[in-house]
Design a protein around this motif. Structure first.
Motif, short mmCIF file in Angstrom:
data_model
loop_
_atom_site.label_atom_id
_atom_site.label_comp_id
_atom_site.label_asym_id
_atom_site.label_seq_id
_atom_site.Cartn_x
_atom_site.Cartn_y
_atom_site.Cartn_z
N PHE A 33 7.93 7.21 2.04
CA PHE A 33 7.76 5.79 2.39
C PHE A 33 9.08 5.04 2.20
O PHE A 33 9.81 5.29 1.25
CB PHE A 33 6.70 5.14 1.49
CG PHE A 33 5.35 5.74 1.68
CD1 PHE A 33 4.71 5.69 2.91
CD2 PHE A 33 4.69 6.37 0.63
CE1 PHE A 33 3.46 6.25 3.11
CE2 PHE A 33 3.44 6.94 0.81
CZ PHE A 33 2.82 6.88 2.04
N VAL A 75 -1.59 3.73 -6.85
CA VAL A 75 -1.69 4.53 -5.62
C VAL A 75 -1.41 5.99 -6.00
O VAL A 75 -0.30 6.33 -6.40
CB VAL A 75 -0.65 4.05 -4.57
CG1 VAL A 75 -0.79 4.86 -3.29
CG2 VAL A 75 -0.80 2.56 -4.30
N LYS A 116 -5.28 13.56 6.80
CA LYS A 116 -5.84 13.56 5.44
C LYS A 116 -6.67 14.83 5.19
O LYS A 116 -7.06 15.51 6.13
CB LYS A 116 -6.68 12.30 5.21
CG LYS A 116 -5.87 11.01 5.29
CD LYS A 116 -4.74 11.00 4.28
CE LYS A 116 -3.95 9.72 4.21
NZ LYS A 116 -3.28 9.31 5.43
N GLU A 160 -4.62 9.41 -0.47
CA GLU A 160 -3.94 10.70 -0.40
C GLU A 160 -4.48 11.69 -1.42
O GLU A 160 -3.85 12.72 -1.68
CB GLU A 160 -2.44 10.48 -0.67
CG GLU A 160 -1.83 9.44 0.24
CD GLU A 160 -0.35 9.20 -0.04
OE1 GLU A 160 0.19 9.81 -0.99
OE2 GLU A 160 0.26 8.40 0.68
N SER A 191 0.40 -0.68 4.10
CA SER A 191 -1.02 -1.07 4.07
C SER A 191 -1.42 -1.74 2.75
O SER A 191 -2.22 -2.67 2.74
CB SER A 191 -1.91 0.16 4.27
OG SER A 191 -1.46 0.94 5.32
N CYS A 192 -0.88 -1.23 1.65
CA CYS A 192 -1.29 -1.73 0.32
C CYS A 192 -0.91 -3.20 0.17
O CYS A 192 -1.70 -4.02 -0.31
CB CYS A 192 -0.62 -0.89 -0.78
SG CYS A 192 -1.06 0.85 -0.69
N SER A 227 -8.54 7.00 2.88
CA SER A 227 -8.24 7.07 4.31
C SER A 227 -8.71 8.43 4.83
O SER A 227 -8.61 9.43 4.10
CB SER A 227 -6.74 6.94 4.55
OG SER A 227 -6.39 7.41 5.84
N GLY A 257 -8.02 3.45 6.61
CA GLY A 257 -7.70 3.25 5.19
C GLY A 257 -6.98 1.93 4.93
O GLY A 257 -7.03 1.39 3.83
N THR A 258 -6.29 1.42 5.95
CA THR A 258 -5.59 0.14 5.80
C THR A 258 -6.60 -0.99 5.61
O THR A 258 -6.47 -1.81 4.68
CB THR A 258 -4.71 -0.13 7.05
OG1 THR A 258 -3.76 0.92 7.16
CG2 THR A 258 -4.01 -1.46 6.97
N THR A 274 5.07 2.98 -1.65
CA THR A 274 3.78 3.24 -1.01
C THR A 274 3.83 2.76 0.42
O THR A 274 4.82 2.16 0.86
CB THR A 274 2.62 2.56 -1.78
OG1 THR A 274 1.38 2.97 -1.20
CG2 THR A 274 2.68 1.05 -1.73
#
Ligand SMILES: Cc1ncc(COP(=O)(O)O)c(C=O)c1O
Length: 370
Positions: free
Chosen positions: A312, A126, A181, A155, A83-84, A176, A55-56, A80
């Motif tokens: 996070f 997100v 997940k 998610e 990765s974002c 992801s 997902g990254t 978040t």
């Protein structure tokens, strides 16, 4: 110890994996990849699905497929996963943060407009823990200022906003399929879009930008973000049972809500009337009157046999970004509070009702007297 996440792999995962090995299709060249892409795109309701290895990289690929240039700005929530922001930075663009809504813990649209400048090219909502962002105000801003929306739905498999599937409300969205997940391939991800041009660019960038007319000739710098047929085989088996997996998740959310709903000392993620929450994970936020923080609480719960994960850590408090001169002296109070006082309890697909009751007992015990 009740694990924080345990996948459920009791459909045809084993059979399809054996098929890959018997047939010799173990690389990304294999029939399950296309089948998984088609099944997942149909489920989300987009024309295209481009499967990748996590997902990254799906986020980085989504950005690469748009007309984002170095120096362009993309607005995203401070609450978040890294990765974002990584995808944005690696494409030479600049991440610009906003705080999240104190009730749903998702991107606050009112804050987004304040951060729009001449350089803004996209907004990255997100969907958080299985609950959709409030998309209409964001879509209105995107139309007003001619911006892209890149919807991170990692998610939120099967979650909806006003009846629309998360991942289907934007120019390009990402998922992801990490082992925790709702639909998993162990490691994996997907980029979704209705736009043929974005899809073609994403497919090309995923596979090193080989020129179709001459292999090993490249006009752009691509990536190898391919997913294997083995991973996609697991994905196909998961997708065959996706409605069952979603029902399990929603039942988990309902049960935990009943178990924790009237507990003093904590706040649950707010659920809006426009959202179908799929409870990817079940988050608990300590109120200010509790004399310990989430890390101390996690230790107490671990001692009681319950594994948890903190929320996070804020993007604006990441040393890796400070070294780049990013987000210095920025503050987002809702995000900061979530990071210090929030954790999620065991939420895996394989979690049983009995385990949820044990989790609840442990949580109640740690908050006794509050
Ligand atoms: C919101 C969000 N985006 C992106 C990712 C990255 O996905 P992956 O772990 O597959 O790289 C995650 C992972 O949990 C996530 O929660």
């Amino acid at each position: 110890m009740i694990p924080v996440n345990d996948p459920l792999l009791n459909g045809k995962e084993k059979e399809y994996l054996l098929q890959c090995i018997t047939d010799g299709w173990i690389s990304s060249d294999g029939p399950f990849v296309k089948q998984f892409e088609e099944m997942f795109a149909k489920f989300v309701g987009t024309k295209h699905g481009i499967a990748v290895c996590n997902g990254t990289v799906a986020i980085e690929l989504a950005i690469a497929s748009l007309d984002i240039q170095p120096g362009d700005e993309i607005i995203l929530p401070a609450h978040t996963i890294i990765s974002c922001a990584l995808g944005i930075i690696r494409r030479g663009a600049k991440p610009v943060l906003v705080d999240v809504d104190p009730e749903t813990w998702t991107m606050n649209a009112a804050e987004v407009e304040k951060k729009i400048t001449i350089k803004t090219k996209a907004i990255m909502p997100v969907h958080m823990f299985g609950h959709s962002c409030d998309m209409d105000p964001l879509i209105a801003l995107a139309e007003k200022y001619d911006l892209h929306i890149i919807e991170d739905s990692a998610e939120a498999h099967g979650a909806t906003y006003k009846g629309r599937q998360c991942g289907s409300m934007s120019d390009v969205s990402t998922f992801s399929f990490y082992a925790n997940k709702i639909v998993t391939t162990g490691e994996g991800g997907m980029v979704m879009t209705d736009n043929d041009e974005i899809a073609a660019r994403a497919r090309s960038f995923r596979n090193l930008c080989f020129l179709p007319q001459q292999r090993f000739l490249h006009e752009e710098l691509g990536y190898n973000f391919r997913i294997t047929n083995l991973q996609a085989a697991v994905g196909v088996a998961q997708m065959e049972r996706v409605e069952y997996l979603l029902e399990r998740k929603k039942a988990q959310g309902k049960k935990y809500t009943e178990l924790f709903g009237d507990l003093n000392g904590i706040t649950l993620q707010g659920v809006k009337e426009w959202a179908t929450h799929v409870y990817w994970v079940f988050g608990l936020l300590l109120n200010n009157n509790v004399p310990f923080n989430a890390f101390e609480w996690a230790k107490k719960l671990s001692d009681a046999g319950v594994q948890t994960r903190p929320f996070f850590w804020p993007l604006h408090e990441q040393p890796a970004f400070h070294k780049l001169g990013l987000f210095l002296n920025e503050h987002y109070p809702v995000t900061e509070n979530l990071a210090r006082r929030g954790l999620y309890v065991p939420s895996g697909m394989a979690l049983t009702e009995e385990q949820m009751e044990k989790v609840s007992l442990a949580v109640h015990e740690t908050l006794r007297g509050i």
